[in-house]
Scaffold this active site. Structure first.
Site, mmCIF file in Angstrom:
data_model
loop_
_atom_site.group_PDB
_atom_site.id
_atom_site.type_symbol
_atom_site.label_atom_id
_atom_site.label_comp_id
_atom_site.label_asym_id
_atom_site.label_seq_id
_atom_site.Cartn_x
_atom_site.Cartn_y
_atom_site.Cartn_z
ATOM 1 N NE ARG A 117 29.900 51.737 -2.059
ATOM 2 C CZ ARG A 117 29.362 51.680 -0.703
ATOM 3 N NH1 ARG A 117 30.291 51.062 0.198
ATOM 4 N NH2 ARG A 117 28.012 51.829 -0.520
ATOM 5 C CB CYS B 264 31.354 55.842 5.435
ATOM 6 S SG CYS B 264 30.215 55.365 6.679
#
Length: 283
Positions: free
Chosen positions: A180, A238
């Site tokens: 990611r 995050c």
């Protein structure tokens, strides 16, 4: 004070004269809704068996508010958060232990919020529920009302501009999975990639195969290799401020203070004016 507690230490504490308040924060990041499937139900898992005396805390409703332009898990309303903690029996003078189903993310979010708002004694059960070999119960406890009054502040909290600046002046860690960060896949947010200047530091590498944290020495070595030191300002983000809290917790175990960008990638990537970096290079 250590930020984590082992199952054996918790069992001893529960048997002592000053037992901690127990909070069950079972939660999982789920993409099931996008596929038309029911998401993970932490409350149902709690009803199926929980630590004796533990109170369920709903991460999505009590440790966050509904998704907005500020990300998928914005900070909760201060009054509602305080009321939820008091209903769970949390008082300023009583130790608190939080746990989840083992991943540690949900528990870390509760730990971070309580510590950030001024509770002096909060720890996470290392390894979560799977580490507990004592009895479980299904009865719903009715704890006495606590007196905890959260003190909202700015210290330890980053916004988007602060995170961007810290990526240049200090160290900004990206706690998401490496793919990611590199922008190879993005199952949830509008675009893949990372904040320019941020360093990839997947939170899954903070724990061993059993879900327990690496030792303080091992975590310290890991974060030093990534560029973190006690004299450098460190921040973490995050996807939505949940697994990032786990990274802040791991840094605390290593003795390194860190700030959290709660909006994280879900907020950053929703703004087309914000730059996006892809690939393994921070820039």
């Amino acid at each position: 004070m250590n930020a984590i507690i082992s199952a054996s230490e918790l069992a001893a504490g529960l048997a002592g004269g000053d037992p901690p308040v127990l909070l069950d924060v079972r939660w999982q990041l789920s993409t099931a809704a996008a596929a038309g499937e029911p998401p993970f139900d932490g409350r149902a898992a709690y009803r199926g068996g929980h630590l004796p005396g533990a109170v369920f805390v709903d991460l999505d409703r009590e440790l966050a508010v509904a998704p907005t332009g500020r990300g998928r898990h914005p900070l909760p309303d201060p009054e509602e958060f305080g009321a939820a903690m008091r209903r769970a029996g949390v008082s300023a003078g009583t130790p608190v232990v939080v746990y989840d189903g083992g991943m540690g993310w949900g528990a870390a979010r509760a730990w971070w919020l309580l510590r950030w708002t001024g509770h002096p004694d909060v720890r996470v059960l290392d390894g979560g529920l799977p580490s507990w070999d004592g009895p479980l119960e299904t009865a719903r406890p009715e704890p006495a009302e606590g007196d905890f009054a959260p003190a909202w502040g700015a210290a330890g909290l980053l916004d988007a501009d602060g995170a961007a600046a810290l990526a240049r002046s200090g160290l900004l860690l990206d706690a998401r999975a490496g793919e990611r960060y590199r922008g190879e896949v993005e199952p949830i947010d509008p675009v893949g990639g990372h904040i320019p200047g941020a360093v990839s530091a997947p939170t899954t590498e903070n724990v061993g195969p059993d879900g327990r944290f690496l030792s303080a020495g091992e975590l310290g070595a890991r974060f030093r290799e990534l560029g973190a030191t006690t004299d450098k300002r460190v921040g973490v983000y995050c996807g939505s401020g949940v697994s990032g809290a786990h990274e802040v917790l791991a840094l605390a175990v290593a003795g390194i203070p860190a700030e959290l960008y709660v909006g994280s990638w879900s907020e950053w990537s929703s703004d087309p004016e914000r730059p996006v970096a892809v690939g393994p290079d921070p820039q």
